[in-house]
Structure formats: C-alpha cells, structure tokens
Design a protein around this motif. Structure first.
Motif, short mmCIF file in Angstrom:
data_model
loop_
_atom_site.label_atom_id
_atom_site.label_comp_id
_atom_site.label_asym_id
_atom_site.label_seq_id
_atom_site.Cartn_x
_atom_site.Cartn_y
_atom_site.Cartn_z
N GLU A 54 0.94 -1.25 -0.14
CA GLU A 54 -0.22 -0.23 -0.41
C GLU A 54 0.65 1.68 -0.04
O GLU A 54 0.31 1.84 -0.53
CB GLU A 54 -0.83 0.00 1.38
N ARG A 55 2.25 1.25 1.04
CA ARG A 55 2.89 2.52 0.53
C ARG A 55 3.80 2.59 -0.75
O ARG A 55 3.75 3.76 -0.87
CB ARG A 55 4.38 2.34 1.90
N PHE A 56 3.48 1.78 -1.65
CA PHE A 56 3.81 1.92 -2.74
C PHE A 56 2.44 2.68 -3.88
O PHE A 56 2.45 3.22 -4.40
CB PHE A 56 4.28 1.21 -3.39
N GLY A 57 1.11 2.19 -3.95
CA GLY A 57 0.77 1.64 -4.35
C GLY A 57 -0.13 3.23 -3.80
O GLY A 57 -1.44 3.31 -5.26
N SER A 58 -0.26 3.69 -3.08
CA SER A 58 -1.14 4.57 -2.65
C SER A 58 -0.54 6.23 -2.87
O SER A 58 -0.43 6.84 -3.39
CB SER A 58 -1.24 4.62 -1.33
N LEU A 59 0.99 5.81 -3.72
CA LEU A 59 1.59 6.74 -4.34
C LEU A 59 0.62 7.31 -5.31
O LEU A 59 0.43 6.67 -6.43
CB LEU A 59 3.22 6.43 -4.39
N PRO A 60 0.53 8.89 -6.07
CA PRO A 60 -0.10 9.28 -7.20
C PRO A 60 1.21 9.48 -7.86
O PRO A 60 2.72 8.99 -8.00
CB PRO A 60 -0.62 11.13 -6.82
N VAL A 61 0.28 8.53 -9.34
CA VAL A 61 1.68 9.18 -10.69
C VAL A 61 2.11 10.63 -10.84
O VAL A 61 1.74 11.65 -10.39
CB VAL A 61 0.41 9.14 -12.02
N ALA A 62 3.85 10.89 -10.53
CA ALA A 62 4.14 11.15 -10.26
C ALA A 62 4.11 12.57 -11.61
O ALA A 62 4.25 13.57 -10.89
CB ALA A 62 5.69 10.22 -10.86
N ASP A 63 3.76 12.26 -12.67
CA ASP A 63 4.21 13.77 -13.94
C ASP A 63 2.19 13.72 -14.31
O ASP A 63 2.60 13.89 -15.47
CB ASP A 63 4.62 12.98 -14.88
N ALA A 92 19.09 -2.83 -6.80
CA ALA A 92 20.46 -1.82 -5.72
C ALA A 92 18.91 -0.49 -5.60
O ALA A 92 17.74 -0.03 -4.09
CB ALA A 92 20.94 -1.11 -6.00
N VAL A 93 17.94 -0.08 -6.45
CA VAL A 93 16.76 0.07 -6.51
C VAL A 93 15.68 -0.46 -5.98
O VAL A 93 15.02 -0.07 -5.46
CB VAL A 93 16.09 0.89 -7.84
N TRP A 94 15.62 -1.16 -6.69
CA TRP A 94 14.78 -2.25 -5.90
C TRP A 94 14.50 -2.72 -4.40
O TRP A 94 13.67 -1.99 -3.12
CB TRP A 94 14.91 -4.30 -6.29
N GLU A 95 16.10 -3.07 -3.97
CA GLU A 95 15.97 -2.69 -1.78
C GLU A 95 16.37 -1.75 -1.14
O GLU A 95 15.32 -0.93 -0.56
CB GLU A 95 17.54 -3.44 -1.89
N SER A 96 16.25 -0.36 -2.21
CA SER A 96 15.89 1.24 -1.56
C SER A 96 14.66 1.52 -1.34
O SER A 96 14.62 1.92 -0.46
CB SER A 96 17.11 1.54 -2.31
N VAL A 97 13.68 0.73 -2.07
CA VAL A 97 12.57 1.53 -1.81
C VAL A 97 12.03 0.91 -1.13
O VAL A 97 11.30 1.52 -0.34
CB VAL A 97 11.38 0.95 -2.67
N PHE A 98 12.64 -0.48 -0.23
CA PHE A 98 11.41 -0.80 1.13
C PHE A 98 12.30 -0.35 2.60
O PHE A 98 11.21 0.46 3.25
CB PHE A 98 12.27 -2.45 1.26
N ASP A 100 12.55 3.05 1.89
CA ASP A 100 11.87 5.05 1.56
C ASP A 100 11.65 4.43 0.51
O ASP A 100 11.54 4.93 -0.61
CB ASP A 100 13.01 5.77 1.04
N ALA A 101 10.08 5.13 0.89
CA ALA A 101 9.08 4.84 -0.52
C ALA A 101 8.72 6.00 -1.61
O ALA A 101 8.98 6.17 -2.71
CB ALA A 101 7.89 4.66 0.13
N ASP A 102 9.70 7.36 -0.76
CA ASP A 102 10.08 8.32 -1.89
C ASP A 102 10.93 7.63 -3.29
O ASP A 102 10.77 7.91 -3.85
CB ASP A 102 10.35 8.94 -1.39
#
Length: 155
Positions: A54-63, A92-98, A100-102
C-alpha cells in the motif's frame, strides 16, 4: 535460480524495461535450461509481489494530475508496471524502496513503463521450446495480491 543469478540477468536491461532490452533478456534466458527460465519467472514474480504494498500503490502518478489539480492515483495496471520498472532498475533500486517509499515515486511516472518485463519469461520459454507457456508461479504478481502489503484488504 538464485537471487544473484536473477539480478545478474536483470542487470542486462541496463535499468530500463524497454521492448528491445526485454527481448534481449528473453533471448539470453532462452539459451538456458527450462529450469532456469522457470526459476527466473519465480524470482520475478516474488520481486513484484514483495513490492506490492500500500505504501507504494497509494503514491500518485508522478507526472499526472486530475483536472482539478489533485494528484492522480495509480491504477492497478500502472502500479504493476511501476513495480516492473523498479525491478528493471536493478537490485540496488529495488532494495532501496523498502527503506524509503519516496524512492518508488519516480517509477510511477509515465516516463517509466516496465510492462515489457512481464513478458520475458513467457517469451524465453517459447523461444527455448517452441511452445507457449501457460505458467503460474508461487507468488501472484498482480496488484493487491500481497495481503500483508495491503492490511486493510485482508479478509
């Protein structure tokens, strides 16, 4: 297939799940055993499943914004393709999102579309065997399938 093997293969995408990059990855994978193709599919599905939160799926579309200027929510498909883009960006990117959801947010942009990554295992299997693969994996990668990632959706 080990996670190290999965990420090494994914690294051949050079961070982007373009049609051409994914075709090259499928061709590379098709030269391996069917067991490796299945293993790649399993790791791929699990990587997507783990980011199905949810913390990723609830983010809005960036642009993108709604007509009234409000943030535009991700659809189930946009969220799936964003998760694919995160996986294509590499370990590295995949691991980093966990942590920091930003760090997930940029991948919701229409600039990123990881949809082609979804077809890599199927294409590799067909190239290797000449047959279509009606596969299922241990983890479902469809959006909202990770019940632990979406606590309010639990039965």
């Amino acid at each position: 297939m080990t996670w190290a093997d999965f990420w090494a293969l994914t690294a051949t995408l050079n961070g982007e799940a373009t049609q051409a990059n994914c075709r090259c990855l499928a061709e590379e994978l098709s030269h391996r055993s069917v067991s490796d193709i299945i293993g790649f599919a399993e790791r791929h599905a699990e990587a997507l499943y783990r980011v199905d939160q949810e913390r990723f799926g609830s983010l809005p579309v960036a642009d993108l914004t709604a007509r009234d200027g409000r943030p535009f929510p991700q659809s189930a498909d946009v969220f799936l393709y964003a998760r694919c883009a995160v996986v294509a960006a590499g370990q590295a990117v995949w691991e980093s999102v966990f942590s920091d959801a930003d760090k997930f947010a940029p991948y919701t942009s229409t600039e990123y579309d990881g949809e082609w990554l979804l077809y890599v295992p199927d294409t590799a299997y067909e190239l290797a065997t000449g047959e279509q693969w009606d596969r299922s994996t241990r983890y479902c990668f469809e959006s909202f399938s990770n019940r632990d990632g979406w606590p309010h959706l639990r039965d």
